[in-house]
Structure formats: C-alpha cells, structure tokens
Write a protein that holds these residues in place. Structure first.
Motif, PDB file in Angstrom:
ATOM      1  N   TYR A 186      49.411  68.735  23.969  1.00 10.24           N
ATOM      2  CA  TYR A 186      48.800  69.884  23.263  1.00 10.24           C
ATOM      3  C   TYR A 186      48.254  71.092  24.511  1.00 10.24           C
ATOM      4  O   TYR A 186      48.248  72.069  24.407  1.00 10.24           O
ATOM      5  CB  TYR A 186      47.770  69.520  22.506  1.00 10.24           C
ATOM      6  N   ARG A 187      47.553  70.234  25.364  1.00  8.38           N
ATOM      7  CA  ARG A 187      47.053  70.964  26.446  1.00  8.38           C
ATOM      8  C   ARG A 187      47.982  71.791  27.121  1.00  8.38           C
ATOM      9  O   ARG A 187      48.055  72.892  27.650  1.00  8.38           O
ATOM     10  CB  ARG A 187      46.023  70.305  27.477  1.00  8.38           C
ATOM     11  N   ARG A 188      49.382  71.076  27.507  1.00  9.20           N
ATOM     12  CA  ARG A 188      50.522  71.682  28.339  1.00  9.20           C
ATOM     13  C   ARG A 188      50.788  72.915  27.410  1.00  9.20           C
ATOM     14  O   ARG A 188      51.249  73.953  27.899  1.00  9.20           O
ATOM     15  CB  ARG A 188      51.358  70.731  28.415  1.00  9.20           C
ATOM     16  N   LEU A 189      50.902  72.727  26.290  1.00 13.00           N
ATOM     17  CA  LEU A 189      51.717  73.734  25.232  1.00 13.00           C
ATOM     18  C   LEU A 189      50.812  75.011  25.268  1.00 13.00           C
ATOM     19  O   LEU A 189      51.324  76.215  25.418  1.00 13.00           O
ATOM     20  CB  LEU A 189      51.794  72.858  23.906  1.00 13.00           C
ATOM     21  N   ILE A 190      49.525  74.787  25.064  1.00 14.58           N
ATOM     22  CA  ILE A 190      48.582  75.725  25.027  1.00 14.58           C
ATOM     23  C   ILE A 190      48.834  76.503  26.477  1.00 14.58           C
ATOM     24  O   ILE A 190      48.507  77.893  26.389  1.00 14.58           O
ATOM     25  CB  ILE A 190      47.229  75.260  24.746  1.00 14.58           C
ATOM     26  N   GLN A 191      48.323  75.767  27.631  1.00 15.09           N
ATOM     27  CA  GLN A 191      48.501  76.587  28.834  1.00 15.09           C
ATOM     28  C   GLN A 191      49.872  77.438  29.040  1.00 15.09           C
ATOM     29  O   GLN A 191      49.851  78.417  29.765  1.00 15.09           O
ATOM     30  CB  GLN A 191      48.416  75.384  29.841  1.00 15.09           C
ATOM     31  N   MET A 192      50.907  77.060  28.505  1.00 16.68           N
ATOM     32  CA  MET A 192      52.312  77.561  28.807  1.00 16.68           C
ATOM     33  C   MET A 192      52.163  78.847  27.630  1.00 16.68           C
ATOM     34  O   MET A 192      52.778  80.079  28.444  1.00 16.68           O
ATOM     35  CB  MET A 192      53.297  76.698  28.316  1.00 16.68           C
ATOM     36  N   HIS A 193      51.790  78.652  26.413  1.00 15.32           N
ATOM     37  CA  HIS A 193      51.900  79.774  25.699  1.00 15.32           C
ATOM     38  C   HIS A 193      50.774  80.797  25.438  1.00 15.32           C
ATOM     39  O   HIS A 193      51.028  81.851  24.991  1.00 15.32           O
ATOM     40  CB  HIS A 193      52.242  79.162  24.354  1.00 15.32           C
ATOM     41  N   PHE A 194      49.692  80.274  25.822  1.00 15.97           N
ATOM     42  CA  PHE A 194      48.502  81.216  25.915  1.00 15.97           C
ATOM     43  C   PHE A 194      47.622  81.183  27.025  1.00 15.97           C
ATOM     44  O   PHE A 194      46.791  80.435  27.424  1.00 15.97           O
ATOM     45  CB  PHE A 194      47.513  80.953  24.635  1.00 15.97           C
ATOM     46  N   PRO A 195      48.231  81.758  28.011  1.00 12.84           N
ATOM     47  CA  PRO A 195      47.811  81.616  29.516  1.00 12.84           C
ATOM     48  C   PRO A 195      46.375  82.131  29.606  1.00 12.84           C
ATOM     49  O   PRO A 195      45.623  81.616  30.450  1.00 12.84           O
ATOM     50  CB  PRO A 195      48.547  82.746  30.167  1.00 12.84           C
ATOM     51  N   ASN A 196      45.749  82.961  28.747  1.00 15.24           N
ATOM     52  CA  ASN A 196      44.449  83.335  28.830  1.00 15.24           C
ATOM     53  C   ASN A 196      43.320  82.979  27.858  1.00 15.24           C
ATOM     54  O   ASN A 196      42.127  83.114  27.747  1.00 15.24           O
ATOM     55  CB  ASN A 196      44.498  85.084  28.555  1.00 15.24           C
TER      56      ASN A 196
END
Length: 134
Positions: free
Chosen positions: A42-52
């Motif tokens: 989940y952390r990886r997905l969020i960092q990839m799709h929601f950079p800010n």
C-alpha cells in the motif's frame, strides 16, 4: 479533511486489484493525505500514484502493530506464553475488560514472570493514548 469526510474506500488488497482504479483518478497530485494500514504494498502504491500525499496510519492499525510487538517481547521473555492461549488472551485484553478468571490468570503469570507486568501496563497505557481522539 476540513469537512471530515472520506473521499473513497476501494476494495482490493493487491497492486493488480487497485492499479486500474488508481490510474483512472484525476488530479492525484492534489491529494494531500492518504490513510492506510501500513503494509508495504500500500505504501508503494500511494507513493507511486500520489506523489504529494502524506501517508497516515489509522489508529486501529497502529494499536494492532503496537500490541503485536509488545506480545512478541513478552513471548521472548516468557517462552511458555507461546503454548498458552489463555495467558495470551488475558495479556491482549484491556485491564477493565478482564473477567475474574482472566485476572487470576494474569496474577499467576505475573507471579511466575514478574518482568511481564510492566510490559502489560505499558502496552495498555499506550493503547489508551492511541485510542484517544483528541
């Protein structure tokens, strides 16, 4: 956040299940906060799709992780806990919710392993703090 409303909840646990949904979202760069459990995918997905976005863990999962680590420490200090589910159940339960039988079990456990009593107390003090909403 100012309206205290959830924008969306999406079922799925894997990157494959969530990828299409996340790719379709617009203005992802405007998202400021995402609340998730703290699993690595989940952390990886969020960092990839929601950079800010800032990643925030919900209290339930934080308390769960803390309890897990406290109980792991207790198992290291008292290896007999691994095979005694009654003691583990009593350790997990908040002091105010213990039955008389569970209180008796904890007293026996603390008599045999006095080092566990401060761990139990700290675990539940921290749980109380984490469950506080203000």
């Amino acid at each position: 956040m100012k309206n205290h409303r959830i924008f969306d909840v999406q079922p799925g646990r894997s990157e494959a299940e969530l990828h299409d949904f996340l790719c379709k979202l617009k203005e992802k760069d405007r998202v400021r906060v995402v609340c998730i459990d703290l699993s690595s995918p989940y952390r990886r997905l969020i960092q990839m799709h929601f950079p800010n976005a800032q990643i925030v863990a919900d209290r339930f999962h934080v308390v769960r992780i803390l309890n897990y680590h406290f109980l792991q420490l207790a198992r290291l200090l008292a290896p007999t806990l691994k095979s005694n589910r009654g003691y583990l159940a009593a350790m997990r339960k908040a002091p105010e919710r213990l039955s008389s039988k569970q209180k008796q079990r904890l007293d026996e456990l603390f008599e045999t392993h006095p080092v566990l009593q401060p761990i139990y107390q700290q675990m539940h003090q921290l749980r109380e703090i984490m469950n506080s909403k203000h």
